[in-house]
Structures are given as C-alpha cells and as structure tokens.
Design a protein around this motif. Sequence first.
Motif, short mmCIF file in Angstrom:
data_model
loop_
_atom_site.label_atom_id
_atom_site.label_comp_id
_atom_site.label_asym_id
_atom_site.label_seq_id
_atom_site.Cartn_x
_atom_site.Cartn_y
_atom_site.Cartn_z
N ASP A 1 0.88 -1.16 0.00
CA ASP A 1 0.00 0.00 0.00
C ASP A 1 0.92 1.22 0.00
O ASP A 1 1.43 1.62 1.04
CB ASP A 1 -0.91 0.00 1.22
CG ASP A 1 -1.87 1.17 1.23
OD1 ASP A 1 -1.92 1.93 0.23
OD2 ASP A 1 -2.58 1.34 2.24
N ALA A 2 1.18 1.79 -1.18
CA ALA A 2 2.15 2.86 -1.33
C ALA A 2 1.69 4.17 -0.71
O ALA A 2 2.51 5.02 -0.39
CB ALA A 2 2.48 3.06 -2.80
N GLY A 3 0.41 4.35 -0.58
CA GLY A 3 -0.09 5.61 -0.04
C GLY A 3 -0.19 6.68 -1.11
O GLY A 3 0.42 6.59 -2.17
N LEU A 4 -0.95 7.69 -0.82
CA LEU A 4 -1.23 8.74 -1.81
C LEU A 4 -0.03 9.62 -2.13
O LEU A 4 0.10 10.11 -3.24
CB LEU A 4 -2.39 9.62 -1.32
CG LEU A 4 -3.73 8.90 -1.17
CD1 LEU A 4 -4.75 9.85 -0.57
CD2 LEU A 4 -4.21 8.37 -2.50
N ALA A 5 0.87 9.80 -1.20
CA ALA A 5 2.01 10.70 -1.41
C ALA A 5 3.19 10.02 -2.10
O ALA A 5 4.12 10.69 -2.54
CB ALA A 5 2.47 11.29 -0.09
N ALA A 6 3.18 8.70 -2.23
CA ALA A 6 4.30 7.97 -2.81
C ALA A 6 4.43 8.27 -4.30
O ALA A 6 3.44 8.44 -5.01
CB ALA A 6 4.12 6.48 -2.61
N VAL A 7 5.68 8.34 -4.76
CA VAL A 7 5.93 8.59 -6.19
C VAL A 7 6.10 7.30 -6.96
O VAL A 7 6.13 7.31 -8.19
CB VAL A 7 7.17 9.49 -6.39
CG1 VAL A 7 6.93 10.87 -5.83
CG2 VAL A 7 8.41 8.87 -5.78
N SER A 8 6.19 6.16 -6.27
CA SER A 8 6.27 4.87 -6.94
C SER A 8 5.70 3.81 -6.00
O SER A 8 5.29 4.12 -4.88
CB SER A 8 7.73 4.53 -7.30
OG SER A 8 8.48 4.37 -6.12
N GLY A 9 5.66 2.58 -6.46
CA GLY A 9 5.18 1.49 -5.61
C GLY A 9 3.75 1.08 -5.84
O GLY A 9 3.22 0.24 -5.12
N ARG A 10 3.11 1.65 -6.85
CA ARG A 10 1.70 1.32 -7.11
C ARG A 10 1.51 0.31 -8.23
O ARG A 10 0.40 -0.06 -8.54
CB ARG A 10 0.92 2.59 -7.47
CG ARG A 10 0.78 3.55 -6.33
CD ARG A 10 -0.15 4.71 -6.72
NE ARG A 10 -0.10 5.73 -5.73
CZ ARG A 10 0.75 6.76 -5.74
NH1 ARG A 10 1.62 6.88 -6.70
NH2 ARG A 10 0.72 7.65 -4.78
N GLY A 11 2.59 -0.13 -8.86
CA GLY A 11 2.51 -1.00 -10.03
C GLY A 11 1.78 -2.30 -9.80
O GLY A 11 0.87 -2.65 -10.53
#
Length: 144
Positions: free
Chosen positions: A99-109
Amino acid sequence: MTTVVEAPALPAAAGFARVLLPYEPQSASAARRLVHTTLRAWGLEDLVEAGELVVSELVGNAAKTGCRRKITVTVERITDRCVRIGVRDGSRALPCLIDAGLAAVSGRGLALVHHLTGGHWGVSLEPLGKTVHADLRTRSPAPP
C-alpha cells in the motif's frame, strides 16, 4: 542500444506469442506492442488497454532487477475469454504488493496489476529466476 526482438514462437492466432527483450527501458514499449498486436489478432480488443498497462508494469519491475539475462514476455490464450501475460526475469526476488499511499511517487505498479486482473496474478519461481503472470478476462465472448 538497439532492442533485439525474437519473432513470436508461434503465430498469435495459435494461442501463444513470445518475445525476448533486453533489460532496457525500451523493452516495455516492445512488450506493449506484442500484447497490443496479439490481443487484437485474437479479437480481444477490450483487453488491449489493460494488457498494455499490466505488461508495462511487469516489464518495468523486471528491468529493475539488474539481471543481465533476457526478459521473456509471453501472451497465452488460456480460454476464449482469458489470456495470461507472463514476464520472466533472472531474479528470484519476489514482487511484493504494498500500500504505497497517496504521497508515494512509486510502488503502485502491482496494486494496478492486482486491480486490473481482479487479483488473478502470481509468481512461479524457477531455478534461474521467476515468472510473474497476470490473467485478464473479457466480459464479452470472443468471436468464433
């Protein structure tokens, strides 16, 4: 550097297509072309956009492993309404759904892959690497 692409092992109409790609950023583009062309040849236009997104994410993850073997991308017709996209790389490190979170710039793939496949994805460990696979299903029957 020029991307070298292997011709599909079998014609897309036969239910299987494959390409070998180098560990380069341009490989995602070649993988998207394979998925696009193959799914259209099978009359599965409604899966093209999701298929291109899925293969982009999986190839992008494979390219980050730092391996120097070829990335193998496969598109396989499992049933008339289901295809499996597979990306094999030379690393045995498992992908992790976070769960990358809304502020993350990566990690949602992988979260995107999980969403697009309805959770129908997984990993097969192999002696010299792994294959990450994702299954996409069409809602409408494919033409005969």
